[in-house]
Design a protein around this motif. Structure first.
Motif, mmCIF file in Angstrom:
data_model
loop_
_atom_site.group_PDB
_atom_site.id
_atom_site.type_symbol
_atom_site.label_atom_id
_atom_site.label_comp_id
_atom_site.label_asym_id
_atom_site.label_seq_id
_atom_site.Cartn_x
_atom_site.Cartn_y
_atom_site.Cartn_z
ATOM 1 N N LEU A 255 -13.759 -18.496 11.523
ATOM 2 C CA LEU A 255 -14.730 -18.077 10.523
ATOM 3 C C LEU A 255 -16.157 -18.174 11.044
ATOM 4 C CD1 LEU A 255 -13.187 -19.796 7.372
ATOM 5 C CD2 LEU A 255 -12.856 -17.451 8.170
ATOM 6 N N ALA A 256 -16.377 -18.931 12.117
ATOM 7 C CA ALA A 256 -17.723 -19.118 12.654
ATOM 8 C C ALA A 256 -17.667 -19.160 14.169
ATOM 9 C CB ALA A 256 -18.345 -20.407 12.118
ATOM 10 N N ASP A 257 -18.770 -18.820 14.784
ATOM 11 C CA ASP A 257 -18.894 -18.833 16.235
ATOM 12 C C ASP A 257 -18.880 -20.284 16.727
ATOM 13 O OD1 ASP A 257 -19.548 -18.625 18.884
ATOM 14 O OD2 ASP A 257 -21.443 -17.577 18.572
ATOM 15 N N PRO A 258 -17.840 -20.714 17.464
ATOM 16 C CA PRO A 258 -17.763 -22.116 17.880
ATOM 17 C C PRO A 258 -18.823 -22.501 18.903
ATOM 18 C CG PRO A 258 -16.000 -20.838 18.897
ATOM 19 C CD PRO A 258 -16.676 -19.929 17.920
ATOM 20 N N SER A 259 -19.409 -21.522 19.568
ATOM 21 C CA SER A 259 -20.427 -21.836 20.575
ATOM 22 C C SER A 259 -21.829 -21.939 19.991
ATOM 23 C CB SER A 259 -20.418 -20.769 21.673
ATOM 24 O OG SER A 259 -20.806 -19.502 21.148
ATOM 25 N N ALA A 260 -21.967 -21.641 18.696
ATOM 26 C CA ALA A 260 -23.306 -21.605 18.091
ATOM 27 C C ALA A 260 -23.814 -22.980 17.686
ATOM 28 C CB ALA A 260 -23.298 -20.681 16.870
ATOM 29 N N PHE A 261 -22.919 -23.974 17.631
ATOM 30 C CA PHE A 261 -23.326 -25.287 17.136
ATOM 31 C C PHE A 261 -22.835 -26.388 18.064
ATOM 32 C CE2 PHE A 261 -22.859 -22.482 13.471
ATOM 33 C CZ PHE A 261 -24.132 -22.584 12.917
ATOM 34 N N LYS A 262 -23.650 -27.404 18.174
ATOM 35 C CA LYS A 262 -23.277 -28.585 18.951
ATOM 36 C C LYS A 262 -23.735 -29.812 18.179
ATOM 37 C CE LYS A 262 -23.385 -30.683 23.530
ATOM 38 N NZ LYS A 262 -21.936 -30.896 23.490
ATOM 39 N N LEU A 263 -22.767 -30.694 17.929
ATOM 40 C CA LEU A 263 -23.074 -31.893 17.163
ATOM 41 C C LEU A 263 -24.155 -32.714 17.859
ATOM 42 C CD1 LEU A 263 -19.454 -32.956 16.156
ATOM 43 C CD2 LEU A 263 -21.171 -31.911 14.708
ATOM 44 N N SER A 264 -25.057 -33.232 17.051
ATOM 45 C CA SER A 264 -26.216 -34.044 17.447
ATOM 46 C C SER A 264 -27.329 -33.227 18.082
ATOM 47 C CB SER A 264 -25.830 -35.203 18.379
ATOM 48 O OG SER A 264 -25.588 -34.751 19.701
ATOM 49 N N GLU A 265 -27.115 -31.900 18.246
ATOM 50 C CA GLU A 265 -28.180 -31.048 18.778
ATOM 51 C C GLU A 265 -28.757 -30.120 17.711
ATOM 52 O OE1 GLU A 265 -27.214 -29.037 22.379
ATOM 53 O OE2 GLU A 265 -26.697 -30.882 23.461
ATOM 54 N N ASN A 266 -27.891 -29.322 17.056
ATOM 55 C CA ASN A 266 -28.409 -28.463 15.978
ATOM 56 C C ASN A 266 -27.679 -28.655 14.651
ATOM 57 O OD1 ASN A 266 -26.057 -27.229 16.833
ATOM 58 N ND2 ASN A 266 -26.944 -25.205 17.107
ATOM 59 N N ILE B 167 -9.723 -35.496 5.093
ATOM 60 C CA ILE B 167 -9.109 -34.179 5.289
ATOM 61 C C ILE B 167 -10.018 -33.325 6.172
ATOM 62 C CG2 ILE B 167 -8.490 -32.053 4.076
ATOM 63 C CD1 ILE B 167 -7.416 -33.778 1.821
ATOM 64 N N ASN B 168 -11.314 -33.544 6.116
ATOM 65 C CA ASN B 168 -12.269 -32.905 7.014
ATOM 66 C C ASN B 168 -13.203 -33.976 7.561
ATOM 67 O OD1 ASN B 168 -11.769 -30.445 4.857
ATOM 68 N ND2 ASN B 168 -12.092 -29.717 6.933
ATOM 69 N N LYS B 169 -14.107 -33.583 8.439
ATOM 70 C CA LYS B 169 -15.020 -34.542 9.059
ATOM 71 C C LYS B 169 -16.284 -34.710 8.219
ATOM 72 C CE LYS B 169 -13.097 -33.727 13.623
ATOM 73 N NZ LYS B 169 -13.315 -33.241 15.009
ATOM 74 N N PHE B 170 -16.902 -35.872 8.340
ATOM 75 C CA PHE B 170 -17.959 -36.286 7.420
ATOM 76 C C PHE B 170 -19.236 -35.476 7.524
ATOM 77 C CE2 PHE B 170 -19.757 -38.373 11.077
ATOM 78 C CZ PHE B 170 -21.119 -38.413 10.807
ATOM 79 N N TYR B 171 -19.454 -34.748 8.631
ATOM 80 C CA TYR B 171 -20.784 -34.162 8.831
ATOM 81 C C TYR B 171 -21.068 -32.951 7.936
ATOM 82 C CZ TYR B 171 -18.543 -30.832 12.121
ATOM 83 O OH TYR B 171 -17.750 -29.867 12.708
ATOM 84 N N ILE B 172 -20.171 -32.633 7.006
ATOM 85 C CA ILE B 172 -20.546 -31.708 5.943
ATOM 86 C C ILE B 172 -21.778 -32.236 5.207
ATOM 87 C CG2 ILE B 172 -18.989 -32.821 4.288
ATOM 88 C CD1 ILE B 172 -19.995 -29.098 4.406
ATOM 89 N N LEU B 173 -21.951 -33.556 5.215
ATOM 90 C CA LEU B 173 -23.096 -34.191 4.558
ATOM 91 C C LEU B 173 -24.347 -34.181 5.432
ATOM 92 C CD1 LEU B 173 -21.127 -37.290 3.220
ATOM 93 C CD2 LEU B 173 -21.837 -35.293 1.888
ATOM 94 N N ASP B 174 -24.232 -33.658 6.667
ATOM 95 C CA ASP B 174 -25.355 -33.693 7.606
ATOM 96 C C ASP B 174 -25.312 -32.452 8.498
ATOM 97 O OD1 ASP B 174 -27.640 -34.811 8.830
ATOM 98 O OD2 ASP B 174 -26.433 -35.783 10.378
ATOM 99 N N LEU B 175 -25.326 -31.280 7.880
ATOM 100 C CA LEU B 175 -25.334 -30.051 8.664
ATOM 101 C C LEU B 175 -26.747 -29.807 9.188
ATOM 102 C CD1 LEU B 175 -22.917 -27.863 6.500
ATOM 103 C CD2 LEU B 175 -22.417 -28.957 8.672
ATOM 104 N N LYS B 176 -27.348 -28.704 8.862
ATOM 105 C CA LYS B 176 -28.737 -28.490 9.276
ATOM 106 C C LYS B 176 -29.654 -29.447 8.521
ATOM 107 C CE LYS B 176 -28.027 -23.592 10.339
ATOM 108 N NZ LYS B 176 -28.318 -22.195 9.948
ATOM 109 N N GLU B 177 -30.780 -29.791 9.118
ATOM 110 C CA GLU B 177 -31.685 -30.782 8.519
ATOM 111 C C GLU B 177 -32.040 -30.442 7.078
ATOM 112 O OE1 GLU B 177 -35.165 -31.937 10.582
ATOM 113 O OE2 GLU B 177 -34.151 -32.250 12.494
ATOM 114 N N LYS B 178 -32.335 -29.164 6.824
ATOM 115 C CA LYS B 178 -32.793 -28.781 5.477
ATOM 116 C C LYS B 178 -31.690 -28.904 4.428
ATOM 117 C CE LYS B 178 -31.879 -23.857 6.307
ATOM 118 N NZ LYS B 178 -32.479 -22.506 6.365
ATOM 119 N N ASN B 179 -30.409 -28.977 4.877
ATOM 120 C CA ASN B 179 -29.285 -29.099 3.941
ATOM 121 C C ASN B 179 -28.656 -30.476 3.951
ATOM 122 O OD1 ASN B 179 -29.536 -26.382 3.322
ATOM 123 N ND2 ASN B 179 -28.013 -25.735 4.808
#
Length: 596
Positions: free
Chosen positions: A208-219, A258-270
């Motif tokens: 559903l999303a480009d896996p290369s577009a995001f890197k944890l702790s970077e964006n 069931i999923n990983k916690f960083y749904i609570l910490d996606l992009k800074e504004k969200n």
């Protein structure tokens, strides 16, 4: 000057190149499919008994009221023949489609569905067929409500699967793209299909999303913090303060596993995590391990003891406080309620208040999950976990996707495999594809004891030598539910909140769904929320009498939490002398690369 011969030669070269790519991709496709380790077959569809019962109910209706059944059949036949004649007449008069009064449908947005006689005929006949199936299901009046709901769900799946947009020969968008790109789009689509199969061990799960577009702790997942404790079940992350002073009482969030916690910490504004630190709270978040087959015998009691109780113990030790506030999200909230019941039995007053995000604690109504919570499917899950030790993440992902199959399966597959488009760079969908496994024993406990038998809300569930009951939870609670949530329906969440023993209960209903209703930052001014202090009312009446507020619920909850978080003290840096930082957030359990 370019000649026709030059153009023909260029086209021939492109064709040969594409044929060579197709040959290579075909070999990769065969290798990827040979790697497939399919799930138990019973998880791919309902027990045949549901269709046998449906057939029996249909024939029972036929015998009891044959005129009504024949009326529906003749109506369908009449419409089909009339539609065919209109199409024939339209073609004879100049290749124009007949009048089309079908309702708007995003699947059929291409103008050719209305103007081209071939595509218009295909679309209208599909809609007539779908209407006939839906009427036949409605006619099956002798089925009990659960079987009727299952029949409606699975017949809808068949209808959606057979949409003409899902096939190249009847999808004008895909055909136009193939012509425009001289077949390049179809080759790219095959590349996307093969890549998805390779990434999922032969299972077809569309990205559903480009896996290369995001890197944890970077964006994404960039809020600063440190892992300050780790055991075999979880990592405990303490986030760095964003204010000079903080409330004395710390806050722990227990997300779902069931999923990983960083749904609570996606992009800074969200980021809800970032926002909480900016409100002056000392925040800890649990990051659950992604279990492998060695976790086969891990149950709910292990999550409680080595997750919830361990986190409470370590947070109190790090902060020097004897009380904490807690949040549970989805299944993390369900298990939090059981942990609170256990603490009550043990006379432990460590928790000051509890907040529940989209949490079910009373499972007497199963909502849209009813088709998957019957014995045939759960028997299949038991067989699956007996063999694998875990409920593999792709099974969960597939189940959730089929609840919104047009949005999460068919449209993305059309864009990726038929149109040859790359998946979008969308952080939420990236997270959605980063799934986790479930321990076998825990999965069966949850499905049998909670979803099917509703033990926690009824007679109590036996865990850790205690009988835990929903009404044992008697501390101040705040529930956040979401109006269009198809996973944890708000009325079911409300019913569970009513059944708790607390005299201090707050219920907030956010607009939108399971994720968007929670990840709803005030800066966006997007979704509003409802409040009503009278929780003695039935759910519908509560909603009718509720006050609507523009904007996010976050600030309202922040004030509620601040009242229960004590005085202000100097901000705390992550860890202490006995809890040295182990690695930066988001931690090694969610991102193994962070421990390198």
């Amino acid at each position: 000057m370019t000649t026709k011969d030059d153009i023909s030669q260029e086209s021939l070269e492109r064709l040969n190149t594409n044929l060579a790519r197709v040959e290579e991709l075909s070999q990769r496709l065969i290798r990827a499919l040979s790697d497939r380790q399919g799930a138990n077959p019973s998880l791919s569809g309902p027990d045949g008994d549901v269709f046998v019962k449906a057939g029996a109910a249909y024939w029972s209706e036929m015998m009891r009221d044959p005129a009504r059944v024949f009326e529906h059949q003749l109506e369908f036949w009449g419409k089909s023949v009339k539609h065919f004649l209109e199409a024939q007449q339209a073609v004879a008069q100049g290749l124009e489609a007949p009048d089309d009064d079908t309702p708007d449908d995003p699947r059929f947005s291409n103008p050719l569905w209305r103007t081209h006689p071939y595509f218009n005929f295909v679309k209208q006949q599909y809609l007539l067929n779908a209407e006939a199936v839906e009427k036949a299901v409605r006619d099956a009046t002798d089925l009990d409500p659960v079987e009727k709901q299952r029949l409606e769900y699975f017949s809808r799946q068949i209808i959606d699967m057979l949409s003409p947009t899902n096939f190249l020969s009847t999808n004008p968008d895909a055909l136009e793209r193939a012509v425009e790109t001289e077949g390049e789009s179809l080759v790219r689509g095959l590349e996307n299909l093969v890549a998805d199969l390779e990434a999922n061990h032969g299972e077809m799960l569309v990205r559903l999303a480009d896996p290369s577009a995001f890197k944890l702790s970077e964006n994404i997942a960039t809020t600063p913090g440190q892992v300050v404790y780790r055991n075999d079940m979880m990592e405990l992350i303490q986030y760095a303060p964003a204010t000079e002073e903080v409330h004395a009482t710390p806050l722990i969030i227990f997300p779902p596993w069931i999923n990983k916690f960083y749904i609570l910490d996606l992009k800074e504004k969200n980021s809800l995590i970032k926002w909480i630190t900016e409100q002056g709270f000392t925040l800890f978040v649990v990051s659950w391990v992604n279990p492998d087959e060695s976790y086969a015998d891990i149950g709910l009691e292990d999550y409680i003891e080595r997750g919830y109780l361990a986190a409470l113990r370590e947070v109190k030790a790090i902060t020097g406080e004897d009380k904490v506030n807690v949040v549970g999200y989805c299944i993390g909230g369900t298990t939090l309620a059981m942990a609170l019941s256990l603490l009550g039995h043990r006379g432990d007053k460590s928790v000051k208040s509890a907040t529940f995000f989209t949490t079910l604690t009373d499972f007497s109504e199963q909502g849209e999950f009813t088709p998957f919570l019957q014995d045939d499917f759960i028997d299949g899950i038991e067989a699956e976990v007996a063999e694998q030790g875990i409920l593999r993440s792709f099974i969960m992902a597939r189940t959730f996707s089929f609840l919104r199959s047009n949005d999460l399966i068919y449209r993305p597959a059309i864009r990726s495999y038929m149109m040859g488009e790359a998946p979008p760079a969308f952080d939420l969908l990236f997270w959605n594809g980063d799934g986790t496994n479930l321990p076998g024993r825990m999965a069966v406990q949850y499905l049998r004891q909670l979803c099917q038998r509703n033990e926690f809300a009824k007679g109590g569930i036996e865990l850790l030598d205690e009988r835990l009951h929903l009404h044992d939870v008697d501390l101040p609670v705040c529930f956040i539910a979401c109006e269009t949530d198809h996973i944890a329906a708000w009325k079911d969440s409300y019913r569970g909140a009513q059944a708790m023993g607390s005299k201090n209960r707050t219920f907030i209903l956010s607009e939108s769904g399971h994720i968007a209703g929670i990840i709803n930052p005030p800066s966006k001014k997007k979704y509003g929320h409802y409040t009503n202090t009278d929780m003695s009312l039935p759910a519908e009446e509560w909603h009718e009498r509720a006050t609507f507020h523009e904007g996010s619920w976050w600030p309202r909850w922040g004030k509620w939490l601040a009242k229960r978080s004590g005085r202000k003290v100097a901000a705390r840096e992550p860890g202490d002398s006995t809890h040295p930082p182990l690695c930066p957030a988001p931690g090694s359990y969610v991102d193994p690369a962070s421990s390198d």
